[in-house]
Design a protein around this motif. Structure first.
Motif, PDB file in Angstrom:
ATOM      1  N   TYR A 199      -3.566  -5.574  -9.723  1.00 46.69           N
ATOM      2  CA  TYR A 199      -3.977  -4.456  -9.210  1.00 46.69           C
ATOM      3  C   TYR A 199      -3.215  -5.890  -7.715  1.00 46.69           C
ATOM      4  CZ  TYR A 199      -3.588  -1.839  -4.887  1.00 46.69           C
ATOM      5  OH  TYR A 199      -3.107  -1.767  -3.335  1.00 46.69           O
ATOM      6  N   ARG A 200      -5.007  -6.780  -7.913  1.00 50.36           N
ATOM      7  CA  ARG A 200      -4.753  -7.658  -6.674  1.00 50.36           C
ATOM      8  C   ARG A 200      -4.444  -8.459  -6.561  1.00 50.36           C
ATOM      9  NH1 ARG A 200      -9.815  -8.779  -5.070  1.00 50.36           N
ATOM     10  NH2 ARG A 200      -8.600  -8.462  -3.319  1.00 50.36           N
ATOM     11  N   ARG A 231      -5.383   0.858  -9.560  1.00 46.22           N
ATOM     12  CA  ARG A 231      -5.926  -0.007  -8.501  1.00 46.22           C
ATOM     13  C   ARG A 231      -7.230  -0.782  -9.200  1.00 46.22           C
ATOM     14  NH1 ARG A 231      -2.272   3.065  -7.351  1.00 46.22           N
ATOM     15  NH2 ARG A 231      -1.379   3.888  -5.107  1.00 46.22           N
ATOM     16  N   VAL A 232      -7.746  -1.019  -9.834  1.00 45.70           N
ATOM     17  CA  VAL A 232      -8.792  -1.159 -10.302  1.00 45.70           C
ATOM     18  C   VAL A 232      -8.631  -2.410 -11.627  1.00 45.70           C
ATOM     19  CG1 VAL A 232     -10.086   0.738  -9.407  1.00 45.70           C
ATOM     20  CG2 VAL A 232      -9.401   0.385 -12.015  1.00 45.70           C
ATOM     21  N   ALA A 262      -9.549 -11.416 -15.480  1.00 48.55           N
ATOM     22  CA  ALA A 262     -10.303 -10.748 -14.697  1.00 48.55           C
ATOM     23  C   ALA A 262     -11.670 -11.373 -14.206  1.00 48.55           C
ATOM     24  CB  ALA A 262     -11.015 -10.588 -16.116  1.00 48.55           C
ATOM     25  N   ALA A 284      -6.013   6.363  -9.768  1.00 49.01           N
ATOM     26  CA  ALA A 284      -7.384   5.031  -9.692  1.00 49.01           C
ATOM     27  C   ALA A 284      -7.277   4.911 -10.111  1.00 49.01           C
ATOM     28  CB  ALA A 284      -8.645   6.544  -9.548  1.00 49.01           C
ATOM     29  N   ILE A 285      -7.105   3.790 -11.339  1.00 46.20           N
ATOM     30  CA  ILE A 285      -7.205   3.202 -12.217  1.00 46.20           C
ATOM     31  C   ILE A 285      -6.384   2.144 -11.969  1.00 46.20           C
ATOM     32  CG2 ILE A 285      -7.798   2.754 -14.849  1.00 46.20           C
ATOM     33  CD1 ILE A 285      -9.902   4.023 -14.563  1.00 46.20           C
ATOM     34  N   SER A 306     -10.109 -14.520  -9.158  1.00 44.05           N
ATOM     35  CA  SER A 306      -9.708 -13.893  -8.058  1.00 44.05           C
ATOM     36  C   SER A 306      -8.569 -14.138  -7.206  1.00 44.05           C
ATOM     37  CB  SER A 306     -11.098 -14.201  -7.082  1.00 44.05           C
ATOM     38  OG  SER A 306     -11.243 -14.986  -6.605  1.00 44.05           O
ATOM     39  N   ARG A 337      -0.901  -7.529  -5.169  1.00 40.01           N
ATOM     40  CA  ARG A 337      -0.813  -7.374  -3.853  1.00 40.01           C
ATOM     41  C   ARG A 337      -0.048  -8.525  -3.217  1.00 40.01           C
ATOM     42  NH1 ARG A 337      -3.641  -3.295  -1.383  1.00 40.01           N
ATOM     43  NH2 ARG A 337      -2.632  -4.020   0.416  1.00 40.01           N
ATOM     44  N   LYS A 355       0.562  -1.838   0.247  1.00 41.19           N
ATOM     45  CA  LYS A 355       0.409   0.144   0.004  1.00 41.19           C
ATOM     46  C   LYS A 355       0.399   1.543   0.266  1.00 41.19           C
ATOM     47  CE  LYS A 355      -3.282  -0.231   2.906  1.00 41.19           C
ATOM     48  NZ  LYS A 355      -4.876  -0.932   4.198  1.00 41.19           N
ATOM     49  N   ILE A 356       0.452   2.542  -1.037  1.00 43.30           N
ATOM     50  CA  ILE A 356       1.166   2.867  -0.273  1.00 43.30           C
ATOM     51  C   ILE A 356       0.634   4.562  -0.245  1.00 43.30           C
ATOM     52  CG2 ILE A 356       2.398   5.086  -3.087  1.00 43.30           C
ATOM     53  CD1 ILE A 356       3.063   2.130  -2.682  1.00 43.30           C
ATOM     54  N   ARG A 372      -9.418 -15.200  -4.207  1.00 43.12           N
ATOM     55  CA  ARG A 372      -9.589 -16.352  -3.968  1.00 43.12           C
ATOM     56  C   ARG A 372      -8.471 -18.377  -4.441  1.00 43.12           C
ATOM     57  NH1 ARG A 372     -14.766 -19.264  -5.078  1.00 43.12           N
ATOM     58  NH2 ARG A 372     -14.634 -17.983  -6.592  1.00 43.12           N
TER      59      ARG A 372
END
Lengths: 550, 233
Positions: free
Chosen positions: A139-140, A134-135, A195, A131-132, A198, A143, A37-38, A200
């Motif tokens: 991004y996930r 992270r979406v 896309a 913003a973009i 997840s 992390r 996280k920034i 998961r």
């Protein structure tokens, strides 16, 4: 010709804005893929080094790479700056995830005010980029990096290459800013097959591991700059290579004027740390601060903190590092994938059909032991090699795959850490009890029992790994300790084995026994004439009965 | 996607058009706060600048805006917000009240929260200053109830994906570079910006919400002006 309308000062300012915008864009993108996280602080007093009035850190290596790629040029028509984000697994397979493109087109906005409107819009565009980033799906993924894969970045300048993103990639536009020399556009093309991934899936146990094409081999363009990990290691990375501060750091001092709006006082100065700038304003504290700040970045990097930097360290949204297994000697290169011992060739016909073609195992990066994934290709018995060439499974398979292994029924290579108790598979009895010994693996060395084809057929005579059968029919039967789907002890409270043994030798039918049979035959023959006479008497009744059946 | 309407809000004397954007989300009850904060913070990220420092000769300099990542607990989602605790507190307060109102209203869990950016136009006494909105963001919320843990898990992901789309929509609108108030002189700055925060300077804004009753009509059970009605007459 088209920029004669632009004053030379404006032109210089515009070039500077575009240059620093490009550098900040790269910083935002790479930092968004570090896996952390920034967090940066707002400051009511302008510090002057904060281009576009945003607190965006400058990671020195990233700036260095960006400048190297740009080589003194600016994005222009046909010359775009691209930041490529890719994923690299512990086995060395890599795959492009995103390409961020900073492009310039020819549509000019002559009326726009450079040092005011363009500047503010570039600032807005950077916020949109924050913003973009992270979406998008990467991004996930980023992390969660560190153990089984890492995220790499690569900057190049020139023509945009989207072919590595697979089919059906999507694009998202971050924004555009019109300038007198062209319109700056910032967009991202990303691999679509992520896309549905997840996080998961990293906790479950998907068994599929496709092969990711090593795109360095296929890369068409000659000047492929090396990939760099988004999270940095300390250690051998010597700060000497990348000067943490530039000798002449360009700072941005902005003063805006409100009356009238068309007038603008804008100064951009080059600050040398020893020489005070010619214009003395109270906003120019920066140079010293900037130096100290960047310096702090490199020293924290060198100190190699293994633990995750907490969110609280507001100044250091800094990359953290990762598990052992990395080749510490060369920070920009990741693990040299290692092959442990030999890998046995795959059987050419995995029994499960197409699904099994993609079922392989791989060991997650646990720092020491790697087992290379086997290629799912038509060359069946090809032994694995690290830089897997060979047909890439569809990208969808690729990422579904990953990194956590599951034992399939026809596992070829024994897994060290899997025990018998964990195996919930059919034919469990064939799973080697001693996982180290491949010789016991019946798939490699089938047990020699020439009479029986398979353990579930025939008489359930079975050797397993305990030796051949003996003569006694009852003792031939070896208890199989698995639970076939069809056996339920509802009617008879016994398992299949017991059931079979119980009813294996039923008593003979009495009519088939020779002695008794012979006796009754003689009696039958004698009594025949009497019986015939009786039947003849009752013929009418019989006929009437037959009628009723019609 | 965002639906843009150019509307003149009926409650205020129109002197200009105010563009309106509407976003809709369906979330579980415990996701309401995070989803609202994600959208509101993203909008305010784009609608906040650094603090202005006016100097002589009508020039001013602008402070620096820091940003930070926020992870959601109940949604598979993360967003960026401005690094300002005051602003975060203000938004959390508003969203908290909205969430409570949703829960207590006994309605089917439908409501909307609005973020309005406005300019003040000074009037002469005895008339009070006018508030002229120039941008209105409305988030329509539909609260769903889920039966089991598996559905909740799916909802986490789905809402995360939906919010990603919303962020893209917001950025699209921001990129149109449509009307923004003129940069004010020192005397006018409080008519355009909220200068009360110590670290950042958002455009003047107000947040309000409505709970839709079960009939679906937009009856206002509670209509309140929260935060930043900075008029003090």
């Amino acid at each position: 010709a088209m920029d004669t309308d632009l004053s030379s000062q404006d032109r210089k300012d515009l070039d500077k804005f575009i240059k620093f915008f490009a550098l900040k864009t790269v910083q935002v993108i790479v930092q968004a893929r570090l896996g952390e996280k920034i967090c940066t602080r707002s400051s009511s007093s302008p510090t002057g080094s904060d281009w576009f009035n945003l607190a965006i850190k400058d990671i020195p290596e990233v700036t260095h790479e960006a400048k190297k790629a740009l080589a003194g040029q600016l994005p222009a028509v046909g010359r775009s700056m691209c930041v490529e984000i890719s994923l690299k697994t512990s086995e060395g397979d890599s795959m492009e995830l995103e390409i961020w493109c900073l492009e310039m087109n020819e549509k000019c906005d002559k009326e726009i005010k450079v040092s005011y409107t363009v500047y503010n819009r570039l600032s807005l565009l950077l916020k949109s980029l924050l913003a973009i980033t992270r979406v998008t799906p990467a991004y996930r993924l980023s992390r969660k990096q560190g153990h089984e894969y890492v995220i790499l970045y690569r900057i190049y300048f020139g023509e945009v290459q989207l072919s590595g993103l697979g089919e059906g990639f999507q694009t998202v536009r971050v924004g555009t800013v019109g300038t007198p020399v062209g319109t700056i556009t910032l967009s991202c093309a990303y691999r679509i097959n992520l896309a549905f991934m997840s996080t998961r899936q990293f906790e479950r146990t998907p068994p599929i591991m496709g092969i990711i094409i090593d795109h360095f081999v296929d890369r068409p363009y000659p000047s492929s700059s090396p990939m760099h990990p988004c999270n940095y290691r300390a250690g051998e990375d010597n700060g000497a290579i990348y000067p943490s501060v530039e000798d002449s750091q360009e700072v941005c001092t902005t003063s805006f004027s409100t009356s009238p709006p068309s007038q603008c006082v804008f100064t951009v100065t080059k600050a040398h740390f020893q020489t005070p700038p010619p214009v003395v304003t109270d906003t120019l504290k920066v140079p010293v601060m900037g130096l100290a700040f960047s310096h702090q970045l490199s020293s924290s990097r060198l100190s190699y903190q293994p633990a995750a930097l907490g969110v609280g360290s507001a100044d250091m949204g800094y990359p953290v590092l990762f598990a052992g297994g990395l080749n510490a000697a060369h920070p920009h290169q990741l693990i040299g994938p290692g092959k442990e011992g030999g890998v046995p060739p795959i059987p050419s016909q995995p029994a499960h059909g197409t699904q099994a073609d993609q079922e392989r195992m791989c060991t997650p990066l646990d720092g020491v032991h790697y087992s290379a994934a086997t290629p799912s290709s038509s060359e069946d018995t090809e032994t694995v090699s690290n830089s897997s060439e060979g047909k890439c499974g569809s990208p969808h398979d690729l990422l579904e795959t990953i990194f956590i292994r599951k034992v399939g029924a026809f596992v070829n290579k024994p897994i060290n850490q899997v025990t018998m108790a964990n195996l919930d598979i059919p034919f469990a009895m064939f799973a080697p009890k001693n996982v180290e010994l491949e010789d016991n693996d019946p798939m490699v060395n089938p047990p020699d029992s020439p009479e029986t084809e398979s353990p579930l057929q025939g008489s359930l005579h079975s050797e397993g790994s305990s030796g051949s059968s003996t003569g006694n029919t009852h003792d031939d039967f070896v208890m199989i300790d698995f639970k076939p789907a069809f056996s339920k002890d509802d009617i008879l409270p016994m398992d299949l084995g017991t059931f079979y043994r119980e009813f294996q030798n039923p008593p003979q039918l009495s009519s088939l026994s020779i002695d008794i049979g012979a006796q009754s035959m003689a009696e039958d023959l004698d009594s025949l004439p009497e019986k015939l006479a009786v039947h003849e008497k009752n013929v009418k009744e019989f006929d009437a009965f037959v009628e009723t059946l019609q | 996607p965002c639906r843009t309407r150019y509307c003149t809000p009926s409650s205020i004397t129109p002197t200009m058009n105010c563009r309106a954007e509407v976003l809709e989300v369906s979330v579980e009850g415990r996701q309401v706060e995070e989803a609202m904060l994600a959208v509101l913070h993203t909008v305010l990220l784009h609608r906040s600048t650094g603090k202005f420092h006016y100097k002589k000769e009508g020039t001013y300099s602008i402070g620096t805006v820091g940003t930070q990542d926020v992870d959601c607990d109940f949604i598979d989602f993360a967003y960026v917000r401005v690094s300002s605790e005051e602003l975060d507190r203000a938004l959390r307060k508003a969203v908290g009240e909205f969430k409570d109102a949703l829960r207590n209203s006994g309605s089917d869990g439908m409501g909307q929260i609005s973020l309005e950016f406005y300019q003040k136009k000074k009037s002469r006494w005895p008339f009070s200053d006018e508030c002229i909105p120039w941008e209105l963001w409305t988030i329509k919320v539909n609260v769903v109830n889920l039966a089991n843990e598996q559905e909740r898990q799916i909802c986490r992901e789905k809402v995360g994906e939906k919010l990603c789309e919303k962020i893209i929509n917001i950025v699209e609108v921001m990129n149109r570079h449509e009307y923004l108030p003129k940069m004010p002189t020192q005397s006018e700055v409080d008519n355009v910006f909220d200068t009360s925060l110590k670290d950042v300077q958002p455009y003047l804004y107000k947040i309000s919400y409505q709970i839709t009753d079960s009939l679906g009509t937009s009856v206002t059970t509670t209509m309140r002006r929260l935060i930043k009605d900075t008029l003090a007459l």
